[in-house]
Design a protein around this motif. Structure first.
Motif: not given
Length: 486
Positions: A201-210, A270-278
């Motif tokens: 919840q701390a991030y707007e786009v969680p995939r670019y953070h841990f 892309r950040s919306t691809d569920k496989s891209n965790l980070l």
């Protein structure tokens, strides 16, 4: 937010390798005030290495061969292919990656210092957790490139890399390398301290953070490399709370199947691809050069990797493999984002987004950990999940993997060896162009050969000291660090 400027001597050593102009940008101690959770979150965007390891890791691995006549012949590709000492300092070089890791570490330490000064309250818990994990990740990558692979028998004496935990107040500090054991202990300490603090919840786009899934995937990789398979399994089980890996894997059989090259490039990172965790944005020309380097993915290697597998089915990857300039085979995983120095300029910097952790790696890491514990039924169950999403026209009646199929395919009764080899082959197939193969080569110390079109053969034998990359010589000299033996 203003530009963050601070001292961090080992990071500055790396930056000095890039030229005086860039180094001067970070020397003055004129810190911007990050005094809110949002501001620290913004600061932590740069706590991930902005360099790219994939170019030189691929070149050192057995995923490449000589494509004579390929248009791009550059030292960051040529030197690693022959396991020679690096001499370039540009993007996609080991020196640039070294400096980018320590710069990322400096940012993480700076964030942790600010959080401490602000009282280390629960308001900053998510940012503290991210900073600890980011610091651990950068050190983890460094120790797995510039030191020997973890071996319990020798980790206590093998040279490590400097583990930096505090912002420095001087430009040229003195460091010790420690041991691989001490580095791993520090990484583990940061992981265990950071994991409970992570929140999506701390991030707007969680995939670019841990985010939570990425953090658990990192822990899974760490413990697999540390040879503690039970812990690797424990954290892999937490990557997805419902345990559903399949629905979070890359859609090779559906969305990817009919995409064009340009569409695929846009889809893969892309950040919306569920496989891209980070994901991480890097200053890199990998997206521009990986399908044009002289030492790259050849037709022979394509056939070696994708020619067959124990299921008896066909890999889907072959349907999405293309040929550049009628020479270089490639899967269009990357797209360059070019940033001009101004709107009217023709020069600028290239950027490539990298997937640092993915669903597929977490699943295959768990399968490998099960295999190391000789829990073959569970390992094969994970492999069947993977194959069901990677075999064209998958039919469970025909393609479901069993122990008998593994033994028949490899012509052996050694279930452990057959299962482990299958997992490593799956990782090789999945992560072509992504540098991951090099870490498996190091961990299992198996020999590889590189050939040239003139018939010359170069071998990297088991135990060869060139498996450990040399520290950047100038940085090592200024920080008084011993070089790796040769």
């Amino acid at each position: 937010m203003k530009k963050i400027v601070y001292y961090q001597s080992i990071a500055v050593l790396g930056l000095l390798l890039l030229g005086c102009d860039k180094a001067l940008d970070v020397l003055p101690d004129n810190r911007a005030q990050a005094n809110s959770p949002a501001a620290i979150t913004e600061l932590l965007v740069t706590a991930y290495p902005q360099g790219n390891y994939m170019a030189f890791c691929e070149s050192m691995s057995d995923n490449v061969g000589e494509n004579y006549g390929a248009p791009t012949d550059k030292p960051e590709n040529t030197k690693p292919y022959f396991w020679e000492e690096p001499t370039v300092r540009e993007e996609d070089s080991p020196e640039r990656y070294w400096s980018s890791c320590y710069t990322a570490i400096a940012t993480a330490n700076h964030a942790l210092e600010i959080i401490q000064q602000l009282g280390d309250t629960k308001d900053y818990a998510a940012q503290k957790g991210e900073a600890l994990l980011a610091r651990a990740y950068a050190h983890f990558m460094l120790v797995n490139l510039f030191s020997k692979s973890y071996d319990q028998a020798s980790a206590g004496t093998d040279l490590g890399i400097p583990y930096v935990t505090e912002p420095e107040k001087v430009v040229f500090g003195k460091y010790t390398r420690g041991t691989v054991q001490s580095v791993y202990e520090n990484i583990e300490k940061d992981i265990l301290a950071g994991l409970p603090l992570i929140t999506n919840q701390a991030y707007e786009v969680p995939r670019y953070h841990f985010n939570k899934s990425a953090a658990y995937a990192f822990a899974t990789r760490f413990y697999l490399f540390k040879r503690e398979p039970a812990k690797a399994i424990e954290y892999a089980n937490l990557v997805f709370p419902d345990g559903n890996f399949l629905s979070n894997m890359r859609p090779w059989l559906t969305t990817y199947a009919n995409s064009t090259v340009n569409e695929f490039e846009a889809l893969y990172t892309r950040s919306t691809d569920k496989s891209n965790l980070l994901l991480c944005e890097t200053n890199s020309y990998w997206a521009r050069n990986y399908n044009g380097y002289r030492y790259s993915f050849t037709s022979e290697i394509f056939n070696e990797i994708y020619g067959s597998n124990p299921t008896g089915g066909d890999w889907i990857y072959g349907n999405r493999t293309f040929v550049a300039s009628n020479i270089v085979y490639f899967i269009p995983k990357f797209r360059e984002h070019f940033v001009r120095i101004n709107i009217n300029a023709s020069i600028g910097d290239g950027y490539t987004i990298l997937p640092l952790f993915t669903t597929e790696e977490a699943l295959l890491n768990r399968a490998e950990a099960y295999t190391l514990l000789q829990q073959y039924t569970l390992a094969i169950k994970d492999l069947n999940v993977f194959f069901s999403a990677r075999i064209a026209n998958y039919d469970p009646a025909k393609h479901t993997l069993t122990v008998a199929k593994l033994q028949q395919y490899f012509q052996t009764n050694n279930t452990f060896g057959a299962c482990l080899q299958t997992i490593l082959d799956c990782k090789r197939a999945e992560f072509v162009h992504e540098g991951m193969r090099w870490f498996d080569i190091r961990r299992y110390d198996f020999p590889i050969q590189h050939l040239t079109t003139t018939g010359e053969q170069f071998t990297l034998a088991a135990g060869d000291p060139r498996r450990v990359m040399q520290l950047p010589q100038e940085a090592a000299k200024l920080a008084e660090l011993p070089l790796n033996p040769r």
